[in-house]
Design a protein around this motif. Structure first.
Motif, PDB file in Angstrom:
ATOM      1  N   PHE A 125      -9.662  51.543   9.916  1.00 38.74           N
ATOM      2  CA  PHE A 125      -8.627  52.293  10.622  1.00 38.74           C
ATOM      3  C   PHE A 125      -8.684  51.984  12.111  1.00 38.74           C
ATOM      4  CE2 PHE A 125      -7.467  56.449  12.691  1.00 38.74           C
ATOM      5  CZ  PHE A 125      -6.121  56.400  12.414  1.00 38.74           C
ATOM      6  N   ILE A 126      -7.525  51.717  12.685  1.00 37.26           N
ATOM      7  CA  ILE A 126      -7.423  51.520  14.132  1.00 37.26           C
ATOM      8  C   ILE A 126      -6.812  52.786  14.709  1.00 37.26           C
ATOM      9  CG2 ILE A 126      -6.505  50.095  15.994  1.00 37.26           C
ATOM     10  CD1 ILE A 126      -6.189  47.826  13.959  1.00 37.26           C
ATOM     11  N   GLY A 127      -7.632  53.598  15.348  1.00 35.05           N
ATOM     12  CA  GLY A 127      -7.153  54.850  15.927  1.00 35.05           C
ATOM     13  C   GLY A 127      -6.691  54.652  17.358  1.00 35.05           C
ATOM     14  N   SER A 128      -7.593  54.814  18.307  1.00 34.38           N
ATOM     15  CA  SER A 128      -7.251  54.563  19.715  1.00 34.38           C
ATOM     16  C   SER A 128      -7.212  53.068  20.001  1.00 34.38           C
ATOM     17  CB  SER A 128      -8.273  55.242  20.630  1.00 34.38           C
ATOM     18  OG  SER A 128      -9.546  54.622  20.475  1.00 34.38           O
ATOM     19  N   GLY A 129      -7.941  52.290  19.205  1.00 37.01           N
ATOM     20  CA  GLY A 129      -8.013  50.837  19.416  1.00 37.01           C
ATOM     21  C   GLY A 129      -9.203  50.421  20.259  1.00 37.01           C
TER      22      GLY A 129
ATOM     23  N   HIS B  96      -7.444  25.710  18.340  1.00 39.80           N
ATOM     24  CA  HIS B  96      -8.185  25.383  17.130  1.00 39.80           C
ATOM     25  C   HIS B  96      -8.521  26.631  16.313  1.00 39.80           C
ATOM     26  CE1 HIS B  96      -8.881  21.491  19.174  1.00 39.80           C
ATOM     27  NE2 HIS B  96      -8.954  21.039  17.929  1.00 39.80           N
ATOM     28  N   ILE B  97      -8.351  27.783  16.932  1.00 35.29           N
ATOM     29  CA  ILE B  97      -8.704  29.020  16.243  1.00 35.29           C
ATOM     30  C   ILE B  97      -7.803  30.143  16.734  1.00 35.29           C
ATOM     31  CG2 ILE B  97     -10.417  30.083  17.798  1.00 35.29           C
ATOM     32  CD1 ILE B  97     -12.275  30.166  15.251  1.00 35.29           C
ATOM     33  N   ALA B  98      -7.581  31.145  15.887  1.00 39.06           N
ATOM     34  CA  ALA B  98      -6.750  32.295  16.252  1.00 39.06           C
ATOM     35  C   ALA B  98      -7.427  33.565  15.770  1.00 39.06           C
ATOM     36  CB  ALA B  98      -5.359  32.170  15.626  1.00 39.06           C
ATOM     37  N   PHE B  99      -7.159  34.660  16.465  1.00 43.40           N
ATOM     38  CA  PHE B  99      -7.745  35.956  16.116  1.00 43.40           C
ATOM     39  C   PHE B  99      -6.771  36.766  15.255  1.00 43.40           C
ATOM     40  CE2 PHE B  99     -10.366  34.800  19.680  1.00 43.40           C
ATOM     41  CZ  PHE B  99     -11.585  35.445  19.473  1.00 43.40           C
ATOM     42  N   HIS B 100      -7.313  37.395  14.218  1.00 47.69           N
ATOM     43  CA  HIS B 100      -6.533  38.285  13.368  1.00 47.69           C
ATOM     44  C   HIS B 100      -7.343  39.557  13.141  1.00 47.69           C
ATOM     45  CE1 HIS B 100      -3.531  35.216  11.885  1.00 47.69           C
ATOM     46  NE2 HIS B 100      -4.477  34.427  12.370  1.00 47.69           N
ATOM     47  N   VAL B 101      -6.710  40.699  13.319  1.00 45.54           N
ATOM     48  CA  VAL B 101      -7.348  41.981  13.014  1.00 45.54           C
ATOM     49  C   VAL B 101      -6.688  42.530  11.752  1.00 45.54           C
ATOM     50  CG1 VAL B 101      -7.754  44.343  13.791  1.00 45.54           C
ATOM     51  CG2 VAL B 101      -7.908  42.445  15.431  1.00 45.54           C
TER      52      VAL B 101
ATOM     53  N   THR C  29      -0.882  48.658  19.444  1.00 48.39           N
ATOM     54  CA  THR C  29      -0.393  48.128  20.716  1.00 48.39           C
ATOM     55  C   THR C  29      -1.543  47.789  21.643  1.00 48.39           C
ATOM     56  OG1 THR C  29       1.643  49.433  20.528  1.00 48.39           O
ATOM     57  CG2 THR C  29       1.070  48.620  22.716  1.00 48.39           C
ATOM     58  N   SER C  30      -2.546  48.664  21.685  1.00 46.50           N
ATOM     59  CA  SER C  30      -3.706  48.430  22.542  1.00 46.50           C
ATOM     60  C   SER C  30      -4.436  47.151  22.153  1.00 46.50           C
ATOM     61  CB  SER C  30      -4.660  49.623  22.454  1.00 46.50           C
ATOM     62  OG  SER C  30      -5.852  49.382  23.173  1.00 46.50           O
ATOM     63  N   VAL C  31      -4.644  46.944  20.854  1.00 49.90           N
ATOM     64  CA  VAL C  31      -5.352  45.750  20.380  1.00 49.90           C
ATOM     65  C   VAL C  31      -4.529  44.495  20.652  1.00 49.90           C
ATOM     66  CG1 VAL C  31      -6.245  44.579  18.329  1.00 49.90           C
ATOM     67  CG2 VAL C  31      -6.637  47.033  18.637  1.00 49.90           C
ATOM     68  N   GLN C  32      -3.233  44.566  20.425  1.00 49.81           N
ATOM     69  CA  GLN C  32      -2.368  43.400  20.619  1.00 49.81           C
ATOM     70  C   GLN C  32      -2.306  42.952  22.073  1.00 49.81           C
ATOM     71  OE1 GLN C  32       1.095  45.134  18.817  1.00 49.81           O
ATOM     72  NE2 GLN C  32       0.787  44.112  16.852  1.00 49.81           N
ATOM     73  N   LYS C  33      -2.638  43.837  22.999  1.00 48.80           N
ATOM     74  CA  LYS C  33      -2.593  43.495  24.423  1.00 48.80           C
ATOM     75  C   LYS C  33      -3.831  42.739  24.895  1.00 48.80           C
ATOM     76  CE  LYS C  33       0.504  47.184  26.027  1.00 48.80           C
ATOM     77  NZ  LYS C  33       0.613  48.409  26.856  1.00 48.80           N
ATOM     78  N   HIS C  34      -4.824  42.570  24.028  1.00 49.28           N
ATOM     79  CA  HIS C  34      -6.021  41.836  24.432  1.00 49.28           C
ATOM     80  C   HIS C  34      -5.657  40.384  24.756  1.00 49.28           C
ATOM     81  CE1 HIS C  34      -9.949  39.798  24.063  1.00 49.28           C
ATOM     82  NE2 HIS C  34     -10.404  40.932  24.567  1.00 49.28           N
ATOM     83  N   LYS C  35      -6.435  39.780  25.647  1.00 47.90           N
ATOM     84  CA  LYS C  35      -6.146  38.413  26.107  1.00 47.90           C
ATOM     85  C   LYS C  35      -6.154  37.380  24.986  1.00 47.90           C
ATOM     86  CE  LYS C  35      -9.422  39.149  29.033  1.00 47.90           C
ATOM     87  NZ  LYS C  35     -10.507  39.029  30.067  1.00 47.90           N
TER      88      LYS C  35
ATOM     89  N   THR D 253      -3.335  38.772  16.086  1.00 48.99           N
ATOM     90  CA  THR D 253      -2.324  39.243  15.146  1.00 48.99           C
ATOM     91  C   THR D 253      -2.910  40.443  14.410  1.00 48.99           C
ATOM     92  OG1 THR D 253      -1.412  37.028  14.837  1.00 48.99           O
ATOM     93  CG2 THR D 253      -0.958  38.646  13.113  1.00 48.99           C
ATOM     94  N   VAL D 254      -2.227  41.564  14.442  1.00 41.53           N
ATOM     95  CA  VAL D 254      -2.722  42.776  13.788  1.00 41.53           C
ATOM     96  C   VAL D 254      -1.923  43.000  12.508  1.00 41.53           C
ATOM     97  CG1 VAL D 254      -3.162  45.246  14.002  1.00 41.53           C
ATOM     98  CG2 VAL D 254      -3.360  43.765  16.009  1.00 41.53           C
ATOM     99  N   ARG D 255      -2.639  43.136  11.418  1.00 43.81           N
ATOM    100  CA  ARG D 255      -1.994  43.313  10.117  1.00 43.81           C
ATOM    101  C   ARG D 255      -2.604  44.538   9.428  1.00 43.81           C
ATOM    102  NH1 ARG D 255       0.118  39.013   6.216  1.00 43.81           N
ATOM    103  NH2 ARG D 255       0.298  40.086   4.226  1.00 43.81           N
ATOM    104  N   VAL D 256      -1.761  45.506   9.076  1.00 47.44           N
ATOM    105  CA  VAL D 256      -2.240  46.712   8.396  1.00 47.44           C
ATOM    106  C   VAL D 256      -1.438  46.924   7.116  1.00 47.44           C
ATOM    107  CG1 VAL D 256      -2.937  47.790  10.573  1.00 47.44           C
ATOM    108  CG2 VAL D 256      -0.689  48.301   9.614  1.00 47.44           C
ATOM    109  N   HIS D 257      -2.047  47.638   6.186  1.00 48.27           N
ATOM    110  CA  HIS D 257      -1.340  47.953   4.944  1.00 48.27           C
ATOM    111  C   HIS D 257      -0.389  49.128   5.136  1.00 48.27           C
ATOM    112  CE1 HIS D 257      -0.452  48.792   0.774  1.00 48.27           C
ATOM    113  NE2 HIS D 257      -0.897  50.024   0.924  1.00 48.27           N
ATOM    114  N   ARG D 258      -0.828  50.123   5.891  1.00 42.93           N
ATOM    115  CA  ARG D 258      -0.046  51.351   6.031  1.00 42.93           C
ATOM    116  C   ARG D 258      -0.105  51.858   7.464  1.00 42.93           C
ATOM    117  NH1 ARG D 258       1.434  54.427   2.165  1.00 42.93           N
ATOM    118  NH2 ARG D 258      -0.050  53.441   0.765  1.00 42.93           N
TER     119      ARG D 258
END
Length: 427
Positions: free
Chosen positions: A157-161, A185-190, A201-207, A211-216
């Motif tokens: 769960f991503i609450g505050s991030g 050569h590499i990419a980040f995915h949460v 939104t907080s996580v997506q703003k990291h440098k 890519t943030v992917r959640v089920h719900r």
């Protein structure tokens, strides 16, 4: 929207723990407390594992090459000066490598294991089942040898991030990883089961631009698709009794960062939920939460439904002020898809446009919510900005006129929905 599971979830308040919790409220406040408990989204172990694994496999299908997978957890921090705010340390400087140097420990040996232990076990199973695709907590040298093309960071769960950002930052501080990222050569995915809008939104703003992917999508009690006065009553309840549960910590009465989240996992209750749900305090006046110390007892776990569902549409529509539609025969005259479409249109007509609110109301995943919304836009019931159109209002008005005794035009249980306004051209 399977109502058997929703009925099971509503038994929460009738467990012995639920009864103890409810007795702490004044008689006039117990109805609101019951409504709050019944509005929780309860996620069982089975639901969590199945959907998180599915999310990981679907995300991996888009990656051409091996993937380094890590379970997100708390990491040590350091500050150059005592007065400075502690910051994350480079990831591989604060982890323990295996004897063969190919992987690092997924969890701390002495830590109070939480969701990271479950995430780590899921990662281990995936890596065993598909070792060419998933690389379980590799070291830098192993990532280089396997030529990993992505880094998957897994959480429940991503609450505050905050925790996720700090974990991403810890990896970002590794010069080699930053170099691989800069040369594409590499990419980040949460990858997580659920997240709040602000947390994503907080996580997506990291440098590292993960890519943030959640089920719900997770909703908060402040955004429930109910009448404003009902939302205000819930907030007032959390404030008044939060003071009793956590007198000296006002910042946590509504949850960490004022989250007011309404999702609870069988493996633990997030601290982003109101304190009255999880606090335990001895003495007088004491407090016993529904999930003391954020844990879920075996008795309480027994009412977690196997999969996330939402209660009957009649109650939902009544709660949001759509009484005429709730009393009409429209909901019983169509299949599940048609029922969901009518609920979505009714919600948006009342101003509930957030995807998290629609997930809560329908029990659908984020992806399925998008599909329903896209279908409504295609039929011009909604504008591309997700606002109700004149055609959408006409559909709702037509549904309100359905007689309870009227025979169904579409057999109940049909998976296809014929909008009433379009039936002349689709039938």
């Amino acid at each position: 929207m399977k109502e058997d599971g929703a009925f099971l979830a509503r038994k929460l308040i009738y467990t012995e723990q639920g009864k103890r919790w409810l007795r702490q409220f004044d008689d006039l406040d117990q109805e609101t407390a019951i409504f709050l408990a019944n509005s929780l989204t309860l996620v069982s172990h089975t639901e969590f594992r199945r959907k998180l694994e599915q999310n990981l496999e679907e995300a991996a299908a888009d990656i051409d090459g091996p993937i380094a997978v890590f379970a997100i957890r708390e990491l040590p921090k350091t500050a150059p000066e005592q007065w400075m705010t502690p910051q994350p340390m480079p990831f591989f400087s604060c982890t323990v490598a295996s004897p063969d140097g190919r992987s690092v420990a997924a969890v701390e040996a002495t830590s109070d294991l939480g969701s990271e232990a479950i995430s780590a076990q899921i990662i281990r199973q995936l890596a065993r089942g598909n070792s060419t695709k998933f690389v379980n907590h590799p070291t830098l040298s192993e990532m280089r040898a396997r030529r990993c093309r992505a880094i998957f960071l897994v959480d429940d769960f991503i609450g505050s991030g905050n925790r996720v950002r700090e974990f991403v930052e810890s990896l970002w501080l590794e010069p080699t990883i930053k170099s691989w990222w800069s040369t594409k050569h590499i990419a980040f995915h949460v990858i997580a089961y659920s997240a709040t809008e602000s947390g994503m939104t907080s996580v997506q703003k990291h440098k590292s631009k993960p890519t943030v992917r959640v089920h719900r999508d997770a909703t908060s009690f402040d955004a429930l698709p109910i009448k404003p006065e009902s939302r205000e009553a819930i907030r007032k309840l959390c404030g008044e009794y939060g003071k009793r549960a956590l007198k000296g910590r006002k910042n946590m009465w509504f949850g960490y960062k004022q989250g007011m989240c309404s999702i609870v996992f069988e493996h633990g209750c997030p601290n982003n939920t109101p304190a009255i749900l999880w606090e335990f305090k001895e003495g007088s006046p004491g407090w016993t939460g529904l999930f003391p110390y954020r844990t879920v007892s075996g008795e309480v776990a027994s009412v977690f439904p196997p999969e996330v569902v939402r209660g009957d549409s009649v109650s939902l529509l009544t709660d949001m002020g759509q009484k005429r539609l709730a009393k009409s025969g429209a909901l019983s005259r169509t299949g599940e898809t048609g029922k969901i479409i009518l609920v979505v249109l009714a919600m948006i007509a009342k101003g509930h446009r957030k995807r998290s609110s629609i997930c809560f109301a329908t029990g659908l995943s984020s992806k399925d919510c998008e599909r329903i919304i896209e279908r409504c836009i295609k039929w011009k019931f909604l504008s591309p900005q997700r606002r109700i159109t004149p055609q959408g209002l006409s559909e709702l008005n037509a549904a309100r006129k359905f007689s309870v005794l009227e025979r169904a035009a579409v057999e109940r249980g049909s998976d296809y929905y014929y909008p009433r306004q379009l039936r002349q051209i689709t039938c």
